[in-house]
Enzyme design. Structure first.
Site, PDB file in Angstrom:
ATOM      1  N   ASP A  15      76.477  63.825  59.353  1.00  0.00           N
ATOM      2  CA  ASP A  15      76.464  63.000  58.236  1.00  0.00           C
ATOM      3  C   ASP A  15      75.041  62.150  58.208  1.00  0.00           C
ATOM      4  O   ASP A  15      74.662  61.539  59.352  1.00  0.00           O
ATOM      5  CB  ASP A  15      77.650  61.875  58.511  1.00  0.00           C
ATOM      6  CG  ASP A  15      77.574  61.022  57.362  1.00  0.00           C
ATOM      7  OD1 ASP A  15      76.885  60.466  56.470  1.00  0.00           O
ATOM      8  OD2 ASP A  15      78.769  60.371  57.325  1.00  0.00           O
ATOM      9  N   VAL A  38      74.992  63.305  48.363  1.00  0.00           N
ATOM     10  CA  VAL A  38      74.191  62.452  49.380  1.00  0.00           C
ATOM     11  C   VAL A  38      74.101  61.366  48.994  1.00  0.00           C
ATOM     12  O   VAL A  38      74.066  60.046  49.835  1.00  0.00           O
ATOM     13  CB  VAL A  38      73.131  63.242  49.963  1.00  0.00           C
ATOM     14  CG1 VAL A  38      71.897  63.432  49.203  1.00  0.00           C
ATOM     15  CG2 VAL A  38      72.848  62.578  51.416  1.00  0.00           C
ATOM     16  N   ASP A  39      73.257  60.901  47.712  1.00  0.00           N
ATOM     17  CA  ASP A  39      73.028  59.591  47.344  1.00  0.00           C
ATOM     18  C   ASP A  39      74.194  58.679  47.148  1.00  0.00           C
ATOM     19  O   ASP A  39      74.312  57.535  47.701  1.00  0.00           O
ATOM     20  CB  ASP A  39      72.257  59.846  45.955  1.00  0.00           C
ATOM     21  CG  ASP A  39      71.399  58.398  45.678  1.00  0.00           C
ATOM     22  OD1 ASP A  39      70.785  57.790  46.618  1.00  0.00           O
ATOM     23  OD2 ASP A  39      71.556  58.338  44.340  1.00  0.00           O
ATOM     24  N   THR A 125      69.248  70.425  46.277  1.00  0.00           N
ATOM     25  CA  THR A 125      69.784  71.804  46.646  1.00  0.00           C
ATOM     26  C   THR A 125      71.391  71.421  46.097  1.00  0.00           C
ATOM     27  O   THR A 125      72.111  72.303  45.664  1.00  0.00           O
ATOM     28  CB  THR A 125      70.029  72.168  47.935  1.00  0.00           C
ATOM     29  OG1 THR A 125      70.481  71.238  48.819  1.00  0.00           O
ATOM     30  CG2 THR A 125      68.461  72.481  48.453  1.00  0.00           C
ATOM     31  N   GLY A 126      71.718  70.380  45.518  1.00  0.00           N
ATOM     32  CA  GLY A 126      72.987  70.010  45.103  1.00  0.00           C
ATOM     33  C   GLY A 126      73.079  70.030  43.663  1.00  0.00           C
ATOM     34  O   GLY A 126      72.959  71.316  43.204  1.00  0.00           O
ATOM     35  N   TYR A 128      71.084  69.252  41.469  1.00  0.00           N
ATOM     36  CA  TYR A 128      69.813  69.608  40.859  1.00  0.00           C
ATOM     37  C   TYR A 128      69.614  71.226  40.907  1.00  0.00           C
ATOM     38  O   TYR A 128      68.498  71.612  40.291  1.00  0.00           O
ATOM     39  CB  TYR A 128      68.607  68.763  41.513  1.00  0.00           C
ATOM     40  CG  TYR A 128      68.524  67.508  40.926  1.00  0.00           C
ATOM     41  CD1 TYR A 128      69.688  66.581  40.620  1.00  0.00           C
ATOM     42  CD2 TYR A 128      67.319  66.701  41.002  1.00  0.00           C
ATOM     43  CE1 TYR A 128      69.539  65.512  40.169  1.00  0.00           C
ATOM     44  CE2 TYR A 128      67.296  65.538  40.580  1.00  0.00           C
ATOM     45  CZ  TYR A 128      68.370  64.824  40.245  1.00  0.00           C
ATOM     46  OH  TYR A 128      68.266  63.553  39.710  1.00  0.00           O
TER      47      TYR A 128
END
Length: 186
Positions: A15, A38-39, A125-126, A128
């Site tokens: 995490d 993650v943001d 990588t998510g 986007y």
């Protein structure tokens, strides 16, 4: 400020918000108000003041980075460095250069802040859509090739395949094990 071309780079599965580093990087959107992935996790852990501070600095263009205090994140994390990755559009629109710029600008912000340790997620990588293997290669090559005063860079993987990919690129994982973890394809 002294610089070194060879910070220690390590890969962990975990995490991002629980890293024992002076600063963490979040893969932000241009508004810096928080988002998904993650943001969103960073914003939830840091509390509402993070969005207020980010909003005051916005917009942040793709490839750039800005820093805010870490607010409610647990010490030793003192700073959040927000960077906006490129939206993957097939690779013909400068996406690789923008992603490399994200990593360089984050190191520059860490140097400006005097942060000697820095944790990164897999930027872009998510949602986007940046291809994971190419993104990992850009991350490792940029971070190991950019002069910085940062002495520890931690690449925080969200899942085992990403961790294996990053570790293999750093030479910490045999290639045949990488192939097994990625289902036999690279």
């Amino acid at each position: 400020m002294p610089t070194t071309s060879h910070p220690r780079v390590e890969v962990v599965l975990g995490d991002l918000t629980e890293q024992d580093t002076a600063a963490i990087v979040t893969a932000a959107n241009e508004s810096l108000l928080g988002g998904g992935g993650v943001d969103g996790a960073v914003h939830r852990a840091a509390g509402p003041r993070l969005a207020q501070a980010g909003g005051a600095l916005a917009p942040c263009e793709p490839g750039d980075a800005v820093a805010t205090p870490a607010f409610d994140l647990c010490p030793p994390v003192r700073h959040v460095i927000h960077t906006v990755g490129p939206l993957w559009e097939g690779g013909g629109y400068g996406e690789t250069e923008v992603l490399a710029s994200c990593y360089r600008r984050c190191l520059a912000e860490a140097d400006r802040l005097g942060a000697e340790s820095l944790a990164f997620p897999a930027i872009a990588t998510g949602a986007y859509g940046f291809p994971a293997e190419l993104a990992a290669r850009i991350a490792v090559e940029t971070l190991t090739g950019t002069p910085t005063a940062v002495t520890l860079i931690r690449l925080v993987a969200f899942d085992a395949p990403t961790r294996a990919l990053l570790a293999a690129l750093l030479g910490d994982l045999p290639g045949d094990l990488l192939g097994d973890l990625l289902g036999g394809s690279r």
